[in-house]
Design a protein around this motif. Structure first.
Motif, mmCIF file in Angstrom:
data_model
loop_
_atom_site.group_PDB
_atom_site.id
_atom_site.type_symbol
_atom_site.label_atom_id
_atom_site.label_comp_id
_atom_site.label_asym_id
_atom_site.label_seq_id
_atom_site.Cartn_x
_atom_site.Cartn_y
_atom_site.Cartn_z
ATOM 1 N N SER A 75 33.482 -16.956 19.251
ATOM 2 C CA SER A 75 32.074 -17.241 18.629
ATOM 3 C C SER A 75 31.398 -18.213 19.361
ATOM 4 O O SER A 75 30.148 -18.587 19.084
ATOM 5 C CB SER A 75 32.156 -17.570 17.222
ATOM 6 O OG SER A 75 32.884 -18.742 17.113
ATOM 7 N N LEU A 76 32.166 -18.870 20.022
ATOM 8 C CA LEU A 76 31.459 -20.089 20.833
ATOM 9 C C LEU A 76 30.641 -19.479 22.184
ATOM 10 O O LEU A 76 30.922 -18.545 22.508
ATOM 11 C CB LEU A 76 32.591 -21.132 21.311
ATOM 12 C CG LEU A 76 33.708 -21.687 20.342
ATOM 13 C CD1 LEU A 76 34.459 -22.618 20.800
ATOM 14 C CD2 LEU A 76 32.647 -22.536 19.171
ATOM 15 N N ASN A 77 29.752 -20.453 22.667
ATOM 16 C CA ASN A 77 28.986 -20.216 23.691
ATOM 17 C C ASN A 77 28.990 -21.077 24.747
ATOM 18 O O ASN A 77 29.600 -22.211 24.726
ATOM 19 C CB ASN A 77 27.546 -20.030 23.367
ATOM 20 C CG ASN A 77 27.558 -18.629 22.131
ATOM 21 O OD1 ASN A 77 27.735 -17.669 22.540
ATOM 22 N ND2 ASN A 77 26.970 -19.163 21.169
ATOM 23 N N ALA A 78 28.415 -20.767 25.831
ATOM 24 C CA ALA A 78 28.166 -21.826 27.040
ATOM 25 C C ALA A 78 27.670 -23.015 26.370
ATOM 26 O O ALA A 78 26.543 -22.887 25.726
ATOM 27 C CB ALA A 78 27.194 -21.002 28.312
ATOM 28 N N GLY A 79 28.155 -24.250 26.864
ATOM 29 C CA GLY A 79 27.484 -25.393 26.527
ATOM 30 C C GLY A 79 28.533 -26.082 25.365
ATOM 31 O O GLY A 79 28.518 -27.213 25.018
ATOM 32 N N ASP A 80 28.983 -25.171 24.578
ATOM 33 C CA ASP A 80 30.050 -25.515 23.643
ATOM 34 C C ASP A 80 31.318 -26.147 24.262
ATOM 35 O O ASP A 80 31.359 -26.118 25.258
ATOM 36 C CB ASP A 80 30.342 -24.616 22.500
ATOM 37 C CG ASP A 80 29.239 -24.015 21.779
ATOM 38 O OD1 ASP A 80 28.314 -24.805 21.459
ATOM 39 O OD2 ASP A 80 29.474 -23.041 21.354
ATOM 40 N N GLU A 81 32.053 -27.070 23.457
ATOM 41 C CA GLU A 81 33.259 -27.578 23.805
ATOM 42 C C GLU A 81 34.503 -27.343 23.207
ATOM 43 O O GLU A 81 34.295 -26.832 21.625
ATOM 44 C CB GLU A 81 33.349 -28.920 23.885
ATOM 45 C CG GLU A 81 32.120 -29.408 24.963
ATOM 46 C CD GLU A 81 31.804 -31.073 24.958
ATOM 47 O OE1 GLU A 81 32.061 -31.500 23.907
ATOM 48 O OE2 GLU A 81 31.461 -31.620 25.871
ATOM 49 N N VAL A 82 35.334 -27.180 23.412
ATOM 50 C CA VAL A 82 36.864 -26.999 22.945
ATOM 51 C C VAL A 82 37.652 -28.526 22.935
ATOM 52 O O VAL A 82 37.499 -29.125 23.892
ATOM 53 C CB VAL A 82 37.751 -26.049 23.386
ATOM 54 C CG1 VAL A 82 37.051 -24.490 23.440
ATOM 55 C CG2 VAL A 82 38.144 -26.207 24.898
ATOM 56 N N ALA A 83 38.404 -28.892 22.091
ATOM 57 C CA ALA A 83 39.038 -30.029 21.692
ATOM 58 C C ALA A 83 40.075 -30.539 22.763
ATOM 59 O O ALA A 83 40.108 -31.543 23.359
ATOM 60 C CB ALA A 83 39.465 -30.089 20.462
ATOM 61 N N THR A 84 40.924 -29.392 23.111
ATOM 62 C CA THR A 84 42.031 -29.762 23.915
ATOM 63 C C THR A 84 42.208 -28.457 24.839
ATOM 64 O O THR A 84 41.925 -27.291 24.335
ATOM 65 C CB THR A 84 43.465 -30.084 23.278
ATOM 66 O OG1 THR A 84 43.685 -28.946 22.586
ATOM 67 C CG2 THR A 84 43.028 -31.282 22.398
#
Length: 287
Positions: A75-84
């Motif tokens: 569900s995430l998109n370009a520009g989003d971030e993941v924590a680790t």
């Protein structure tokens, strides 16, 4: 935090993500995996590396949305971030000059077989690749696989593209035609596909390597969830693999273990989807 540089939908449930992680790319090799955690409360998601670029510092991951965590990631998109974003983990594929090799990718397994085929080609091998999926809509990276293969065979279960049938059918034909000339085989895909490949190659004594990444849970060896029984005893996929001799794997036990957490996975997905629908309903009322 690790930024998503690019996102593509390869099918309704198959997603491609390019993530900037230069410290991982620096040591990445074909056959290894990473562990992604979406946020501080997120589950650890082991994903095999599909591609990596040392110049840009980007890593490509391809995954199917089958449970709560992969749906959330999708569900995430370009520009989003993941924590680790931890890795590279696991033992790399044993790349050497073998002669003629076969690389088989089934479904989403096409993604991790690509860097292996590329590395084998760069090592001077003759690479025959077989890729397959349920239908044309689930196929991807055909041209990338063709670019690193001396011969590429494409199969679909329903015959909607390429050759109709399972990947083991052209594999058996190749073994019948030149069994002594096939020096090593890699197969990555659903567990039942890798079992079928291993059973097909066994009578020919063809060295067959499988990647059992799909059974991993936390990816550190601490949970014991990825224990696999081999002829010589038990091993853990995340720390001893993820690649193993397909002829030594107890496939019935492996396939049974892959079903072990299905009830919990289903409940987690239902809870997450309910929460998402509830939040969307609240947002809509707020407008």
């Amino acid at each position: 935090m690790y930024r998503i540089i690019e996102k593509q939908s390869l099918s309704d449930i198959t997603k491609l993500m390019v993530i900037h992680a230069p410290h991982v790319v620096r040591n990445a090799k074909a056959g290894q995996f990473v562990i992604v955690r979406i946020n501080e409360y997120g589950e650890r998601i082991p994903l095999t590396i599909a591609d990596f670029d040392p110049i840009s510092g980007n890593i490509t991951l391809i995954f199917q949305e089958v449970g709560k965590s992969t749906k959330h990631l999708g569900s995430l998109n370009a520009g989003d971030e993941v924590a680790t974003f931890a890795g590279p983990l696991g033992h790399a594929s044993e790349i050497d000059y073998y002669g003629t090799v076969i690389c088989i990718g089934g479904g989403v397994g096409i993604a991790p077989i690509f860097p292996i085929a590329r590395a084998l080609k760069q090592a001077g091998n003759i690479v025959i690749s077989i890729i397959g999926a349920r239908s044309q809509s689930f196929l991807f990276w055909e041209e990338k696989m063709r670019s690193v293969s001396d011969e590429l065979i494409v199969c679909t279960d329903d015959g909607s593209y390429g050759r109709k049938g399972l990947v083991i059918e052209p594999l058996k034909e190749l073994l019948e035609a030149r069994a002594s000339g096939i020096n090593r085989i890699w197969a990555i895909g659903p567990g039942i596909m890798m079992k079928s490949v291993s059973m097909t190659t066994r009578p020919y004594n063809a060295n067959t390597i499988v990647s059992l990444n799909t059974i991993m849970i936390d990816g550190t060896g601490m949970c014991g969830g990825c224990r696999v029984l081999l002829d010589e005893g038990a091993s853990f996929v995340c720390v001893d693999g993820p690649e193993f001799d397909g002829h030594k794997v107890n496939w019935d036990m492996l396939l049974s273990r892959m079903q072990f957490y299905r009830p919990e996975e289903r409940l987690a997905l239902e809870h997450w989807e309910h929460k998402c629908n509830l939040e969307a309903s609240i947002d809509e009322r707020g407008k």
